[in-house]
Design a protein around this motif. Structure first.
Motif, PDB file in Angstrom:
ATOM      1  N   LEU A  70       5.164  -4.979   3.748  1.00 19.84           N
ATOM      2  CA  LEU A  70       4.251  -3.887   3.417  1.00 19.84           C
ATOM      3  C   LEU A  70       3.592  -3.312   4.662  1.00 19.84           C
ATOM      4  CD1 LEU A  70       3.012  -2.393   0.946  1.00 19.84           C
ATOM      5  CD2 LEU A  70       1.152  -4.058   1.009  1.00 19.84           C
ATOM      6  N   CYS A  71       3.146  -4.198   5.561  1.00 18.32           N
ATOM      7  CA  CYS A  71       2.431  -3.750   6.768  1.00 18.32           C
ATOM      8  C   CYS A  71       3.368  -3.192   7.829  1.00 18.32           C
ATOM      9  CB  CYS A  71       1.645  -4.913   7.363  1.00 18.32           C
ATOM     10  SG  CYS A  71       0.254  -5.477   6.377  1.00 18.32           S
ATOM     11  N   LEU A  72       4.452  -3.948   8.124  1.00 16.67           N
ATOM     12  CA  LEU A  72       5.273  -3.669   9.300  1.00 16.67           C
ATOM     13  C   LEU A  72       6.449  -2.751   9.024  1.00 16.67           C
ATOM     14  CD1 LEU A  72       4.907  -4.582  12.191  1.00 16.67           C
ATOM     15  CD2 LEU A  72       6.465  -6.474  11.765  1.00 16.67           C
ATOM     16  N   PHE A  73       6.987  -2.791   7.813  1.00 12.95           N
ATOM     17  CA  PHE A  73       8.203  -2.028   7.511  1.00 12.95           C
ATOM     18  C   PHE A  73       8.005  -0.995   6.410  1.00 12.95           C
ATOM     19  CE2 PHE A  73       9.615  -6.450   8.673  1.00 12.95           C
ATOM     20  CZ  PHE A  73       9.928  -6.139   9.982  1.00 12.95           C
ATOM     21  N   CYS A  74       6.756  -0.662   6.130  1.00 13.20           N
ATOM     22  CA  CYS A  74       6.487   0.307   5.063  1.00 13.20           C
ATOM     23  C   CYS A  74       5.303   1.206   5.439  1.00 13.20           C
ATOM     24  CB  CYS A  74       6.217  -0.454   3.749  1.00 13.20           C
ATOM     25  SG  CYS A  74       5.876   0.608   2.343  1.00 13.20           S
TER      26      CYS A  74
END
Length: 298
Positions: A70-74
């Motif tokens: 959620l944080c790094l790839f979205c």
């Protein structure tokens, strides 16, 4: 080994901007990001399964992978892509480069790690250097409500990037390697973005042109599989604060490529900025001096 991973990350992420520009077109931005990380996850899972290196994850590790996705790839990418509609790419690069400082602060808050003065000084110098590098672009952009929104999105994207770094560090401390956690994180990120597209009514289209497909493959494999694995491995080995100096260096690589591809002209302030960035790099990676207490004769 650390130097090789560091240079690999900087060189790869310094060239992905070309592929990202080629992605902008008929396919919606969130869908393009979902394609990128969906393909990257597929490649990672295939490599790990064939080499029998896929680690089994417990429930806690899976939840952390979901948060990392959620944080790094979205959210991270959605913030930066959206911010680019309102503020110059140079300003985004300057905001993103504060990841070095955010990582140092977050590592202190969440892991109790001492904030190294040389890392803070190097990060500040790198930030000042980037500001000089992109000064013409920044000075020519008028402040407005859209500018503030773009800045807020870029800052929130940077905070999400830093949070993803902390989550990866936490996973590595538990013994889970970045290859496995990245595979799950990228899969979760792609699924979340796809779900967003379905709920928001975004058309599920694809561009089969050579330009789009080739740029997608570059972003997925070198840009994501190799780039993020190398970077997050550095986070585990060197610490999140020092590894994040990549975010200062890769815009410099991008500018050097732009000088050949797009005719970017180096100016005196830009050269001073480049010198500050490189000096900051020296400070960040300078080993602290070990003070040996003298042995007093009895």
């Amino acid at each position: 080994m650390n130097l090789s991973l560091y240079l690999l990350t900087v060189l790869i992420w310094g060239t992905t901007w070309i592929a990202i520009k080629l992605q902008v077109g008929t396919v919606a931005i969130p869908l393009s990001i979902a394609y990128r990380f969906g393909l990257a996850a597929l490649v990672l899972f295939a490599v790990l399964l064939l080499s029998r290196r896929l680690q089994p994850l417990n429930r806690r590790a899976q939840w952390l992978c979901l948060a990392q996705g959620l944080c790094l790839f979205c959210i991270n990418f959605m913030c930066f892509y959206t911010a680019s509609q309102w503020i110059p790419s140079g300003l985004i690069a300057v905001v993103f480069s504060t990841a070095t400082l955010w990582n140092a602060l977050n590592a202190r808050v969440f892991f109790g790690q001492r904030i190294a003065v040389n890392v803070l000084a190097g990060g500040a110098l790198g930030l000042a250097g980037l500001a000089l590098l992109f000064w013409p672009e920044l000075a020519g952009h008028a402040a407005s409500r859209e500018t503030l929104i773009g800045l807020a999105l870029a800052l929130f994207g940077t905070l999400c990037f830093s949070a993803g770094n902390m989550l990866s560090s936490l996973q590595q401390k538990a013994g889970f390697r970045p290859l496995t956690t990245n595979a799950w994180g990228m899969l979760y990120g792609a699924l979340i973005l796809t779900g967003y597209c379905l709920v928001s009514g975004t058309p599920l289209s694809f561009d089969w042109s050579t330009q789009y497909v080739s740029s997608l493959v570059y972003l997925a494999i070198p840009g994501s599989v190799i780039g993020f694995t190398a970077y997050l491995t550095l986070v585990g080995r060197m610490g999140a604060d020092r590894a994040a100096y990549c975010t200062v260096l890769f815009p410099v690589v991008a500018l050097n490529i732009s000088a050949f591809v797009e005719g970017y002209q180096w100016t005196a302030p830009a050269l001073v900025g480049l010198a500050l960035v490189m000096l900051g790099n020296v400070l960040v990676f300078r080993k602290p001096k070990v003070v040996v207490a003298p042995v007093l004769a009895r």
